[in-house]
Design a protein around this motif. Structure first.
Motif, PDB file in Angstrom:
ATOM      1  N   PHE A 187      -1.090   8.479 -11.807  1.00 47.51           N
ATOM      2  CA  PHE A 187      -1.475   7.065 -11.754  1.00 47.51           C
ATOM      3  C   PHE A 187      -1.414   6.541 -10.333  1.00 47.51           C
ATOM      4  CE2 PHE A 187       2.893   5.541 -11.436  1.00 47.51           C
ATOM      5  CZ  PHE A 187       3.600   6.550 -12.064  1.00 47.51           C
ATOM      6  N   LEU A 188      -2.239   5.497 -10.089  1.00 47.50           N
ATOM      7  CA  LEU A 188      -2.295   4.897  -8.758  1.00 47.50           C
ATOM      8  C   LEU A 188      -1.082   3.991  -8.545  1.00 47.50           C
ATOM      9  CD1 LEU A 188      -6.031   3.811  -8.540  1.00 47.50           C
ATOM     10  CD2 LEU A 188      -4.948   5.687  -7.327  1.00 47.50           C
ATOM     11  N   VAL A 189      -0.544   4.018  -7.335  1.00 43.24           N
ATOM     12  CA  VAL A 189       0.548   3.099  -7.020  1.00 43.24           C
ATOM     13  C   VAL A 189       0.213   2.211  -5.830  1.00 43.24           C
ATOM     14  CG1 VAL A 189       2.374   4.516  -7.992  1.00 43.24           C
ATOM     15  CG2 VAL A 189       1.707   4.871  -5.638  1.00 43.24           C
ATOM     16  N   ASN A 190      -0.929   2.470  -5.204  1.00 44.95           N
ATOM     17  CA  ASN A 190      -1.297   1.644  -4.059  1.00 44.95           C
ATOM     18  C   ASN A 190      -2.821   1.641  -3.894  1.00 44.95           C
ATOM     19  OD1 ASN A 190      -0.130   0.141  -1.736  1.00 44.95           O
ATOM     20  ND2 ASN A 190      -1.426   1.567  -0.585  1.00 44.95           N
ATOM     21  N   ARG A 191      -3.375   0.484  -3.570  1.00 41.30           N
ATOM     22  CA  ARG A 191      -4.808   0.383  -3.286  1.00 41.30           C
ATOM     23  C   ARG A 191      -4.968  -0.271  -1.931  1.00 41.30           C
ATOM     24  NH1 ARG A 191      -7.816   0.237  -7.932  1.00 41.30           N
ATOM     25  NH2 ARG A 191      -6.628   0.238  -9.859  1.00 41.30           N
ATOM     26  N   PRO A 192      -6.077   0.037  -1.250  1.00 44.38           N
ATOM     27  CA  PRO A 192      -6.329  -0.675   0.009  1.00 44.38           C
ATOM     28  C   PRO A 192      -6.660  -2.129  -0.300  1.00 44.38           C
ATOM     29  CG  PRO A 192      -8.148   0.787  -0.525  1.00 44.38           C
ATOM     30  CD  PRO A 192      -7.077   1.050  -1.519  1.00 44.38           C
ATOM     31  N   TYR A 228       0.625   4.449   5.220  1.00 45.96           N
ATOM     32  CA  TYR A 228      -0.799   4.281   4.904  1.00 45.96           C
ATOM     33  C   TYR A 228      -1.018   3.091   3.971  1.00 45.96           C
ATOM     34  CZ  TYR A 228      -1.091   9.011   6.719  1.00 45.96           C
ATOM     35  OH  TYR A 228      -1.011  10.109   7.512  1.00 45.96           O
ATOM     36  N   PRO A 229      -0.835   1.866   4.479  1.00 46.44           N
ATOM     37  CA  PRO A 229      -0.985   0.708   3.590  1.00 46.44           C
ATOM     38  C   PRO A 229      -2.434   0.526   3.123  1.00 46.44           C
ATOM     39  CG  PRO A 229      -0.637   0.007   5.853  1.00 46.44           C
ATOM     40  CD  PRO A 229      -0.492   1.484   5.842  1.00 46.44           C
ATOM     41  N   ASP A 230      -3.392   1.135   3.865  1.00 45.00           N
ATOM     42  CA  ASP A 230      -4.794   0.897   3.523  1.00 45.00           C
ATOM     43  C   ASP A 230      -5.433   2.113   2.843  1.00 45.00           C
ATOM     44  OD1 ASP A 230      -4.485   2.426   5.688  1.00 45.00           O
ATOM     45  OD2 ASP A 230      -6.039   1.478   6.923  1.00 45.00           O
ATOM     46  N   ARG A 231      -4.630   2.925   2.194  1.00 45.76           N
ATOM     47  CA  ARG A 231      -5.184   4.076   1.463  1.00 45.76           C
ATOM     48  C   ARG A 231      -4.821   3.963  -0.009  1.00 45.76           C
ATOM     49  NH1 ARG A 231      -5.387   8.552   5.438  1.00 45.76           N
ATOM     50  NH2 ARG A 231      -5.959   7.420   7.326  1.00 45.76           N
ATOM     51  N   TYR A 232      -5.493   4.791  -0.795  1.00 49.97           N
ATOM     52  CA  TYR A 232      -5.088   4.932  -2.196  1.00 49.97           C
ATOM     53  C   TYR A 232      -3.904   5.892  -2.250  1.00 49.97           C
ATOM     54  CZ  TYR A 232      -9.362   2.687  -3.645  1.00 49.97           C
ATOM     55  OH  TYR A 232     -10.360   1.771  -3.846  1.00 49.97           O
ATOM     56  N   ILE A 233      -2.884   5.539  -3.024  1.00 48.52           N
ATOM     57  CA  ILE A 233      -1.733   6.431  -3.197  1.00 48.52           C
ATOM     58  C   ILE A 233      -1.539   6.639  -4.692  1.00 48.52           C
ATOM     59  CG2 ILE A 233       0.725   6.779  -2.765  1.00 48.52           C
ATOM     60  CD1 ILE A 233       0.469   4.857  -0.416  1.00 48.52           C
ATOM     61  N   ARG A 234      -1.314   7.876  -5.086  1.00 45.85           N
ATOM     62  CA  ARG A 234      -1.070   8.125  -6.504  1.00 45.85           C
ATOM     63  C   ARG A 234       0.147   9.006  -6.688  1.00 45.85           C
ATOM     64  NH1 ARG A 234      -6.089  12.216  -7.929  1.00 45.85           N
ATOM     65  NH2 ARG A 234      -5.302  14.032  -6.806  1.00 45.85           N
ATOM     66  N   GLU A 284       0.566  11.613  -3.468  1.00 45.20           N
ATOM     67  CA  GLU A 284      -0.634  11.992  -2.719  1.00 45.20           C
ATOM     68  C   GLU A 284      -1.369  10.733  -2.277  1.00 45.20           C
ATOM     69  OE1 GLU A 284      -1.712  16.208  -4.871  1.00 45.20           O
ATOM     70  OE2 GLU A 284      -2.823  14.433  -5.432  1.00 45.20           O
ATOM     71  N   PHE A 285      -2.182  10.877  -1.219  1.00 41.73           N
ATOM     72  CA  PHE A 285      -2.928   9.706  -0.750  1.00 41.73           C
ATOM     73  C   PHE A 285      -4.319  10.142  -0.292  1.00 41.73           C
ATOM     74  CE2 PHE A 285      -2.751  10.577   3.785  1.00 41.73           C
ATOM     75  CZ  PHE A 285      -1.681  11.460   3.867  1.00 41.73           C
ATOM     76  N   THR A 286      -5.231   9.199  -0.254  1.00 46.77           N
ATOM     77  CA  THR A 286      -6.585   9.506   0.227  1.00 46.77           C
ATOM     78  C   THR A 286      -7.279   8.222   0.666  1.00 46.77           C
ATOM     79  OG1 THR A 286      -8.633  10.659  -0.305  1.00 46.77           O
ATOM     80  CG2 THR A 286      -7.772   9.193  -1.979  1.00 46.77           C
ATOM     81  N   ASP A 287      -8.365   8.373   1.443  1.00 45.49           N
ATOM     82  CA  ASP A 287      -9.178   7.204   1.762  1.00 45.49           C
ATOM     83  C   ASP A 287     -10.507   7.288   1.026  1.00 45.49           C
ATOM     84  OD1 ASP A 287     -10.204   9.309   3.102  1.00 45.49           O
ATOM     85  OD2 ASP A 287     -10.538   8.260   5.000  1.00 45.49           O
ATOM     86  N   ASP A 288     -10.708   8.386   0.284  1.00 44.02           N
ATOM     87  CA  ASP A 288     -11.974   8.558  -0.441  1.00 44.02           C
ATOM     88  C   ASP A 288     -11.696   8.699  -1.931  1.00 44.02           C
ATOM     89  OD1 ASP A 288     -14.457   9.085  -1.336  1.00 44.02           O
ATOM     90  OD2 ASP A 288     -14.567  11.112  -0.519  1.00 44.02           O
ATOM     91  N   PRO A 289     -11.864   7.606  -2.676  1.00 37.21           N
ATOM     92  CA  PRO A 289     -11.521   7.655  -4.099  1.00 37.21           C
ATOM     93  C   PRO A 289     -12.654   8.166  -4.970  1.00 37.21           C
ATOM     94  CG  PRO A 289     -12.132   5.446  -3.488  1.00 37.21           C
ATOM     95  CD  PRO A 289     -12.347   6.287  -2.262  1.00 37.21           C
ATOM     96  N   HIS A 290     -13.632   8.862  -4.383  1.00 30.77           N
ATOM     97  CA  HIS A 290     -14.749   9.394  -5.160  1.00 30.77           C
ATOM     98  C   HIS A 290     -14.216  10.204  -6.348  1.00 30.77           C
ATOM     99  CE1 HIS A 290     -18.272  11.735  -6.240  1.00 30.77           C
ATOM    100  NE2 HIS A 290     -19.006  10.880  -5.519  1.00 30.77           N
TER     101      HIS A 290
END
Lengths: 136, 311
Positions: free
Chosen positions: A98-103, A75-81, A36-42
């Motif tokens: 768990f997270l696997v990618n951060r912006p 999406y290199p600039d998103r959070y991916i988990r 899954e991915f998102t740009d809002d890690p709230h």
């Protein structure tokens, strides 16, 4: 601000070999991984966008890593988990996430106070992205 | 007494590998031995499997002493008529590859055109990728692979599927071994139209038809596995049956033999049942015996007479 969310988030970011080992563990337990991915890690944002369907039939971590890399590329600039869903009766929920990618530049959170009836104060958090330029 | 044939003593600084120990450790010789015992005929195939096993072992030994070499491609193509053991060998191959550490799992995912090619635009790529993901870490066996390419329809989605397969065969060669299977002539047409796929497959293995004698041995082995047996008379009838069946249309080698055995089992059961209705008891010998008459009532024996009558 470095987001700490999900398992391992206080550790340095996992390498691909470590991600593979974790996914392998999840698969051995019979859990279904998904990306899954998102740009809002709230912290209250539980609805991340799905990268494809959960992988119920996959038997090797290589396939999950393949999807992770495809998602990173898009999406290199998103959070991916990565989530691992346990379908066993009684659990029926995500057992590992768990997270696997951060912006490259992570957003901050802003505390908002709202006055309520009887001078009570309610607090909430707001995600602030770099370009929004909130006053320092 | 072995000292004469021993290689000259190597200088202590040169690292060496004990191939024999490695072989014992991987238990790969067990699989090869099993392949030899369980499968009748197929000498060229067995030879090829042995070569591949030896090659992988040596590659592993080379890696152990630090000789750099490019990862060889292990994709294969099995060509041969129906019922010549392509699927069976594919399953064994997965076992061998796993024991030698080439693939991580000994699983074989068997697919055909239906599983790879979609129904409408944009359906094929995700479908093929889904299959690839399911097979990763093991062996992907594509049966009747030539159906993927339909030259008569240039807008056929098969081509798209082939392209994705090719990409995965190249990029994910450490995670996936692809085995294509199909009839020889049709596979040749397929490869002629898709030169890229031909060059990416290192091992082309041909499965030849079984001889009548081999088929008889196969029949005996199959019966034994199902806990049935032939007596001298029914074995002779079986030989007769095989010789006639070979020349008939739709002959599918070992598969035809299995079907014939299955039908013979039905007739045997029927025969014993008819006798039981008359109050006879069945002994263990009778329960396991496939008698001559169970085979003789086959369509094959009647058809032969009809054929000779008309011809």
């Amino acid at each position: 601000m470095r987001i700490t969310q999900g398992t391992f988030s206080f550790l340095p970011d996992l390498t691909d070999a470590q991600i593979r080992a974790q996914v392998d563990y999840a698969l051995r337990q019979g859990w279904a991984p998904s990306v899954e991915f998102t740009d809002d890690p709230h912290p209250r944002n539980t609805y991340w966008e799905m990268w494809g369907l959960p992988m119920f039939e996959v038997q090797d971590a290589a396939a999950v890593l393949y999807e992770i890399n495809a998602c990173r590329k898009a999406y290199p600039d998103r959070y991916i988990r990565v989530n691992a869903f346990d379908a066993t009766r009684g659990f029926e929920s995500v057992r590992l996430s768990f997270l696997v990618n951060r912006p490259p530049r992570e957003p901050r959170f802003e505390l908002i106070r709202t006055e309520g009836p009887g001078r009570s104060v309610r607090y909430s958090l707001r995600t602030v992205r770099e370009n929004e330029g909130a006053p320092e | 007494m072995n000292t004469a044939s021993n290689p000259p003593a190597v200088a202590p600084s040169t690292p060496s590998v004990d191939l024999q120990a490695m072989l014992a450790e991987t238990h790969v010789s067990d699989v090869i031995e099993q392949l030899d015992n369980d499968l009748i005929g197929l000498a060229p195939v067995k030879q090829r499997v042995r070569e591949i096993a030896a090659f992988l072992l040596v590659a592993k030994a080379r890696a152990q002493v630090g000789i750099e070499s490019e990862q060889p491609s292990m994709h294969m193509c099995f060509t041969g008529n129906p019922g010549t053991g392509k699927t069976t060998v594919a399953v064994r191959m997965a076992d061998i590859l796993q024991r030698l550490g080439w693939v991580r799992r000994n699983t074989v995912v068997t697919v055909t055109r239906d599983d790879l090619v979609g129904q409408y635009i944009g359906h094929t790529a995700p479908k093929t990728r889904e299959v690839l993901k399911r097979a990763m870490g093991g062996v992907l066996f594509i049966d009747e692979a030539y159906y993927l390419y339909r030259p008569e329809n240039e807008r056929d989605y098969g081509q798209e599927s082939i392209e994705i397969l090719l990409q995965a065969m190249e990029a994910n060669r450490n995670d996936l071994v692809v085995i294509l299977a199909g009839y020889k002539d049709r596979m040749e047409t397929f490869f002629r139209a898709n030169a890229g796929i031909h060059s990416r497959i290192a091992h082309h293995i041909e499965f030849s038809d079984f001889s009548a004698e081999e088929l008889l041995q196969i029949a005996e082995l199959m019966a034994e596995r199902m806990h049935y047996r032939f007596d001298a008379e029914s074995l002779e009838t079986m030989r007769n049956y095989i010789e006639r069946r070979i020349h008939q249309p739709n002959f599918a080698n070992a598969r035809s033999i299995r079907n014939a055995l299955d039908r013979a089992r039905l007739r045997q059961a029927n025969r014993l049942f008819a006798r039981a209705m008359k109050g006879a008891r069945a002994s263990v010998e009778e329960l396991t015996l496939i008698a001559s008459e169970d085979l003789l009532s086959s369509r094959v024996f009647q058809m032969k007479e009809a054929d000779s009558g008309s011809g």
